[in-house]
Scaffold this motif. Structure first.
Motif, PDB file in Angstrom:
ATOM      1  N   LEU A 144      23.078   1.792 -14.860  1.00 48.47           N
ATOM      2  CA  LEU A 144      23.325   1.203 -16.176  1.00 48.47           C
ATOM      3  C   LEU A 144      22.872  -0.244 -16.309  1.00 48.47           C
ATOM      4  N   ILE A 145      22.563  -0.910 -15.202  1.00 48.92           N
ATOM      5  CA  ILE A 145      22.234  -2.335 -15.279  1.00 48.92           C
ATOM      6  C   ILE A 145      21.034  -2.575 -16.183  1.00 48.92           C
ATOM      7  N   VAL A 146      19.941  -1.840 -15.970  1.00 52.19           N
ATOM      8  CA  VAL A 146      18.713  -2.087 -16.746  1.00 52.19           C
ATOM      9  C   VAL A 146      18.911  -1.793 -18.231  1.00 52.19           C
ATOM     10  N   PRO A 147      19.429  -0.621 -18.635  1.00 50.96           N
ATOM     11  CA  PRO A 147      19.609  -0.404 -20.078  1.00 50.96           C
ATOM     12  C   PRO A 147      20.569  -1.384 -20.731  1.00 50.96           C
ATOM     13  N   ILE A 148      21.678  -1.706 -20.052  1.00 50.09           N
ATOM     14  CA  ILE A 148      22.606  -2.679 -20.640  1.00 50.09           C
ATOM     15  C   ILE A 148      21.962  -4.052 -20.711  1.00 50.09           C
ATOM     16  N   TYR A 149      21.166  -4.406 -19.707  1.00 50.35           N
ATOM     17  CA  TYR A 149      20.449  -5.683 -19.727  1.00 50.35           C
ATOM     18  C   TYR A 149      19.534  -5.759 -20.952  1.00 50.35           C
ATOM     19  N   ASN A 150      18.789  -4.691 -21.211  1.00 50.28           N
ATOM     20  CA  ASN A 150      17.878  -4.676 -22.368  1.00 50.28           C
ATOM     21  C   ASN A 150      18.644  -4.784 -23.677  1.00 50.28           C
ATOM     22  N   ILE A 151      19.801  -4.128 -23.754  1.00 51.82           N
ATOM     23  CA  ILE A 151      20.618  -4.216 -24.966  1.00 51.82           C
ATOM     24  C   ILE A 151      21.117  -5.642 -25.160  1.00 51.82           C
ATOM     25  N   VAL A 208      19.760  -8.387 -24.135  1.00 50.09           N
ATOM     26  CA  VAL A 208      18.636  -9.233 -24.550  1.00 50.09           C
ATOM     27  C   VAL A 208      18.355  -9.050 -26.040  1.00 50.09           C
ATOM     28  N   SER A 209      18.379  -7.813 -26.500  1.00 51.31           N
ATOM     29  CA  SER A 209      18.031  -7.530 -27.897  1.00 51.31           C
ATOM     30  C   SER A 209      19.049  -8.092 -28.883  1.00 51.31           C
ATOM     31  N   VAL A 210      20.314  -8.183 -28.478  1.00 51.81           N
ATOM     32  CA  VAL A 210      21.350  -8.689 -29.390  1.00 51.81           C
ATOM     33  C   VAL A 210      21.712 -10.140 -29.102  1.00 51.81           C
TER      34      VAL A 210
END
Length: 285
Positions: free
Chosen positions: A130-137, A139-141
């Motif tokens: 989950l680290i990478v997808p949560i990291y991208n989220i 960054v986006s918000v």
């Protein structure tokens, strides 16, 4: 004249001396194994740097590691960041888990089964995935390197488990209490907060403890989402004492001892409810 002889029934539950000795030996050995690492860290924190990796624990006892940690490092900043994040996670985690558990326990609504399955499935994913997808989220918000982002991340860990557990608690509370509250003119929220919630104190204690420990001791998300000494939590700050050239055992062990204190205080505050809370929530789920 017929006389009857009354014999005493055999006593049950008495252990033989050998079984008792084996049991106590096992308990002592287990206790030593559990306490030994903590004691080693504490004693190491009282040794000078030159003796950090030796077994000479009581030759040159000093508190310089603690003084240097507080004087020469941003430890208090890390401590404050961790306290803020863990405190917010605990308060929000208790509120969200309690209200969610009560809703799925008392009410019927579209998507209830899907919600319960979602809470269950989210616990199946390991942190590394989950680290990478949560990291991208994040960054986006715009929540990267922000305490709010880390609090939200920790809530995704704590709330699903705690909501299931709180549902088990509310299932054990008689529905007649809700009905009596309605008869007295209370709203559903008033019934929940004034009548039902006080009866679930053991569950609230477990939820608070679990939420706090989740945020206080977590390393992976804290290291990935927070950078800069002024933003690090204690988990990220400890990594500053270890690099490719070696480890600063004195400050690191001193920091480890100080980190344990808040967690121990929270445990002492909630410990009388932990066994009751965890068992009742598990049975009634």
């Amino acid at each position: 004249m017929v006389t009857s002889t009354v014999t005493n029934p055999p006593r049950r539950g008495r252990r033989s001396p050998l079984a008792s000795a084996a049991l106590h030996t096992t308990l002592v050995v287990t206790s030593v194994i559990a306490v030994f690492p903590v004691l080693w860290v504490f004693l190491t924190s009282l040794k000078p740097a030159s003796q950090a990796t030796t077994t000479d624990f009581f030759e040159d006892t000093t508190f310089e590691n603690y003084a240097g940690l507080l004087r020469d490092t941003p430890f208090l900043t890390w401590f404050g960041n961790s306290l803020l994040i863990a405190g917010l996670t605990t308060v929000l985690g208790v509120f969200v888990a309690a209200t969610t558990g009560y809703a799925v326990s008392r009410f019927r609504f579209p998507g209830k089964r899907g919600l319960m399955w979602t809470l269950l499935i989210t616990q199946m994913f390991p942190v590394a995935v989950l680290i990478v997808p949560i990291y991208n989220i994040m960054v986006s918000v715009g929540l990267l390197n922000n305490p709010a982002g880390l609090v939200i991340t920790y809530l995704t860990i704590a709330v699903p488990f705690c909501a299931w557990m709180m549902k088990g608690f509310f299932d054990s509370v008689p529905r007649e209490i809700d009905e009596s509250g309605m008869v007295d003119g209370l709203t559903p929220f008033g019934t929940f907060f004034r009548l039902v919630l006080p009866l679930a104190r053991p569950g609230l204690a477990v939820t608070a403890f679990y939420s706090f420990i989740t945020a206080w001791g977590e390393v992976a998300y804290a290291s990935a989402f927070m950078v800069g000494d002024e933003n690090l939590t204690l988990a990220g700050g400890l990594q500053k004492f270890v690099n490719q050239y070696g480890a600063q055992w004195g400050p690191m062990t001193a920091a480890s001892v100080l980190i344990v204190i808040p967690a121990a205080l929270v445990f002492l505050f909630a410990q009388r409810h932990l066994v009751t809370g965890m068992s009742a929530g598990a049975v009634k789920g």
